[in-house]
Design an enzyme around this catalytic site. Structure first.
Site, short mmCIF file in Angstrom:
data_model
loop_
_atom_site.label_atom_id
_atom_site.label_comp_id
_atom_site.label_asym_id
_atom_site.label_seq_id
_atom_site.Cartn_x
_atom_site.Cartn_y
_atom_site.Cartn_z
N SER A 148 0.85 -1.20 0.00
CA SER A 148 0.00 0.00 0.00
C SER A 148 0.89 1.25 0.00
CB SER A 148 -0.96 -0.03 1.19
OG SER A 148 -1.97 0.94 1.05
N ASP A 163 -9.24 -4.74 -5.78
CA ASP A 163 -8.82 -3.72 -4.82
C ASP A 163 -9.67 -2.46 -4.96
OD1 ASP A 163 -7.49 -1.92 -3.17
OD2 ASP A 163 -5.50 -2.66 -3.72
N HIS A 196 -7.71 -5.25 -1.25
CA HIS A 196 -6.45 -4.54 -1.01
C HIS A 196 -5.41 -5.42 -0.31
CE1 HIS A 196 -3.83 -1.17 -0.81
NE2 HIS A 196 -3.88 -1.05 0.50
#
Length: 721
Positions: A590, A665, A697
């Site tokens: 991320s 995601d 995600h």
């Protein structure tokens, strides 16, 4: 001789039984090797006595200061089952242990929930009489419940109420795609939002969010579970684009009337810190502008919706980030506690309902992390605060009148502690780098402690554990300490050279290094260290739990100060004689994926290999609430967006980069990585790419084992000689 020989054989087998983790344990290890703990610790009402489950989970035991905290069984599962059989007649349920999620109603009665096949029951159980009573019955399967006298819950995007009389009230009936009621997923759960409905103190009025996102762009997420792939759309407001419009509505259960709070224009604003007044007459809401640099704490009439007054305003040149509801004093309903970092650290401020600041209750540079409540007469407040440059958490007591603050826990580490009802004792649970888990009682008058339970090392005699060490560096501004952690290979030999794996995150609201068990290290890090890597992690400026200025340095230029800080750690690594600086790798997910790719392009001579999971590649593709807080809009900050974008820097990529993304995601949409790959292709740059088709995600469950195995092998291929 036979006994001696048997002992020798057993000892030898034990000595050689220790092993490294297998790849599955990078995911399932945290539960498999969790230190033993005590479940269900609760102070009883108005006493110096606390209770918890015993080691068998079948008995509820009590400990009292008067008998030196010795155990006394006061209830058991067998008696509880007998009591439940008399009140739950027409439903099946399972009770394998004494419920650990109980709470004390008074000195004799506890309350807990139990789920049956058809219903969920709220039960009270009298410890002395061994009798049970059903307090409330709700159908099983209700989602996102909010309970008071009545129970509110969600069916899709609408709210329904089940009254105590069994009547169902359909509060909202919206059928338009993009109208969402009562959801905690409002403003994408930024600003501390964790619920979408609030009952008034008297239980007669339900306040709820109504989110209109019909004007927000639909973002397509391909679904691969049918022969012909389908599209699932999600409303995704990208930075600088149209955002959702939210209102707050009060529903009166008696009159069935609706009142919309007049939170005024513009419609694109954030409604936060939502709190009922104890009188049931007013609602407080923080109204934050879309630019997130100007907050007004407003009061509204709950019956008419009219704006009453602004209690105070908070402005910043960077951003204002409310995270908490108001906390009213138990013995003075005209005063409340408000949390803000406006003076440097998130701390408590005592206000009255006219908006007058009565007292700043902050203490040094301590950051309030977890508010724990008040003492029995409401003269003190308790909270867990962050200290020691972000490494530790301790319990503090503050006197509301004078502001005098006392630190109640002293042993280094991360503490989660509660105070007895009369304030005489602290029930303290903590761990630190070398202590897996410990429970102790602290006498608040003289500071004396008594150990109640201490867990053994769960790896002892089973797993080869690497050495973990904390480090501290100074950021390039020459004044800010930075915490770091090194995990060394098994049987570390300083005369040898080892490859390195850097694991990082780097973004806000996350902290990788604390003085808790194992220093916060992850099991994949341990696995890599066991397989011959030096594993390094550093918390740069911009990460959590270090105060306002530590975070705000990233404003309008994400990735700049963060990378500068990380480079300090990398330079240290490269200076070590046992580091193979030609074989260093980096891994992040991320925000950490953004940092990984930034370093592989902007500082492309440091790492030979990198793995970027779910990476942000261009902040203009990220959502409004988070992205605009740090970067403003692309229209307002075009240079900042250009500088942080990695799409026009793909030609600088050196080394071996593996990008991993979840095809579903909804947080960092796949467009980020796909556009970066496209730029690599156009520039003749080789890059590796792997997609997890059914994941969002994060890659979860057994597939996460596959992911960690892929990452480990990727580093082995490129970093091990």
């Amino acid at each position: 001789m036979k006994k001696l020989l048997l002992f020798f054989l057993l000892s030898s087998s034990t000595a050689y039984a220790q092993r490294n983790f297998i790849i599955d344990e990078t995911v399932f290890g945290p539960s498999k090797f969790a230190p033993k703990t005590i479940f269900g610790m609760q102070w009883t009402k108005n006493t110096d006595q606390f209770t918890h489950l015993d080691a068998t989970y079948q008995n509820l035991v009590s400990r009292n200061a008067k008998d030196k905290w010795s155990e006394n069984v006061i209830a058991n599962t067998k008696d509880l089952k007998s009591a439940l059989e008399k009140v739950i007649i027409d439903d099946k349920y399972s009770l394998k242990s004494f419920p650990y999620n109980y709470e004390w109603l008074d000195e004799d009665n506890i309350k807990f929930q139990i789920a049956g096949e058809k219903n969920r029951f709220d039960i009270s159980y009298n410890i002395k009489a061994k009798s049970a009573k059903i307090l409330k019955t709700l159908p099983s399967g209700l989602e996102n419940t909010e309970e008071s006298t009545h129970t509110a819950y969600l069916i899709g995007n609408n709210i329904e109420i089940l009254t105590t009389a069994g009547e169902k009230i359909q509060v909202t009936k919206d059928t338009v795609d993009g109208i969402v009621n009562g959801s905690s997923n409002t403003h994408r759960q930024e600003f501390g939002i964790h619920k979408g409905m609030w009952w008034s103190p008297n239980g007669k009025n339900l306040l709820y969010y109504r989110k209109d996102e019909t004007m927000v762009t639909k973002y397509p997420l391909p679904q691969w579970d049918t022969r012909i792939a389908t599209i699932k759309n999600t409303r995704y407001p990208m930075a600088g684009m149209k955002s959702e419009e939210v209102t707050l509505i009060v529903f009166n259960t008696e009159t069935k009337s609706y009142t919309t709070l007049k939170t005024a224009e513009p419609k694109e604003q954030y409604l936060t810190s939502v709190t009922w007044d104890p009188s049931n007459e007013f609602v407080y809401a923080g109204v934050l502008n879309r630019g997130q640099d100007h907050l007004k704490l407003n009061q509204y009439n709950a019956h008419t919706g009219d704006f009453v007054k602004t209690l105070f305003e908070e402005k910043s040149k960077t951003w204002v980030e409310p995270q908490h509801e108001l906390t009213f004093l138990p013995n003075n309903t005209t005063q409340f506690l408000y949390q803000t970092d406006k003076e440097g650290y998130n701390q408590l401020y005592l206000y009255n309902t006219n908006g007058k600041l009565i007292k700043h209750l902050g203490y040094n540079d301590i950051i309030v992390e977890d508010f724990k409540g008040f003492n029995s007469n409401g003269t003190k407040a308790y909270y867990v605060g962050v200290t020691n440059k972000g490494l530790e958490r301790h319990l503090y007591a503050v006197e509301l009148k004078s502001g005098k603050t006392t630190q109640l826990t002293k042993t280094n580490g991360v503490h989660n502690a509660t105070i007895s009802p009369n304030g005489n004792y602290t029930l303290d649970q903590f761990s630190n780098l070398t202590t897996p888990y410990k429970v102790q009682i602290i006498n608040n008058k003289d500071g004396q402690t008594k150990s109640i339970f201490e867990a053994s090392n769960p790896f002892e005699g089973q797993i080869n554990m690497p050495k973990i060490e904390f480090k501290e560096f100074i950021s390039p501004d020459s004044k800010t300490p930075l915490n770091a952690r090194i995990t060394y290979p098994i049987n570390f030999d300083s005369s040898k050279k080892y490859p390195v794996m850097v694991y990082l995150y780097g973004g806000s609201h996350a902290q990788m290094i604390t003085d808790r068990w194992l220093g916060g290290v992850g099991y994949f890090d341990l696995y890599m260290a066991q397989n011959g890597y030096i594993v390094f992690t550093l918390d740069n400026r911009g990460s959590d739990a270090r105060g306002r200025d530590f975070t705000r340095v990233t404003h309008r230029q994400l990735g700049e100060a963060e990378i500068a800080d990380q480079l300090v750690g990398f330079d240290y690594l490269k200076s070590l004689p046992y580091v193979d600086k030609e074989n260093m790798g980096i891994f992040g997910w991320s925000y950490g994926g953004f940092m990984t790719t930034s370093l592989m392009t902007k500082h492309n001579s440091t790492f030979k290999a990198g793995v970027a999971g779910g990476p942000v590649m261009d902040w203009k593709y990220y959502e409004v609430m988070y992205g605009e807080r740090y970067m403003d809009t692309p229209q307002e900050n075009p240079e900042g967006y250009k500088k942080t974008s990695l799409l026009d820097k793909a030609d600088r990529l050196k080394g071996n980069l593996l990008i991993i993304h979840g095809a579903q995601d909804p947080v960092v949409v796949q467009q980020h990585s796909m556009d970066f790959v496209e730029q690599c292709i156009k520039n003749g740059i080789q890059v590796d790419y792997f997609l997890y088709p059914t994941h969002e995600h994060n890659v979860r469950g057994k597939d996460r084992i596959h992911m960690y195995d892929k990452i480990a092998k990727y580093f082995d291929i490129h970093l091990k000689k």
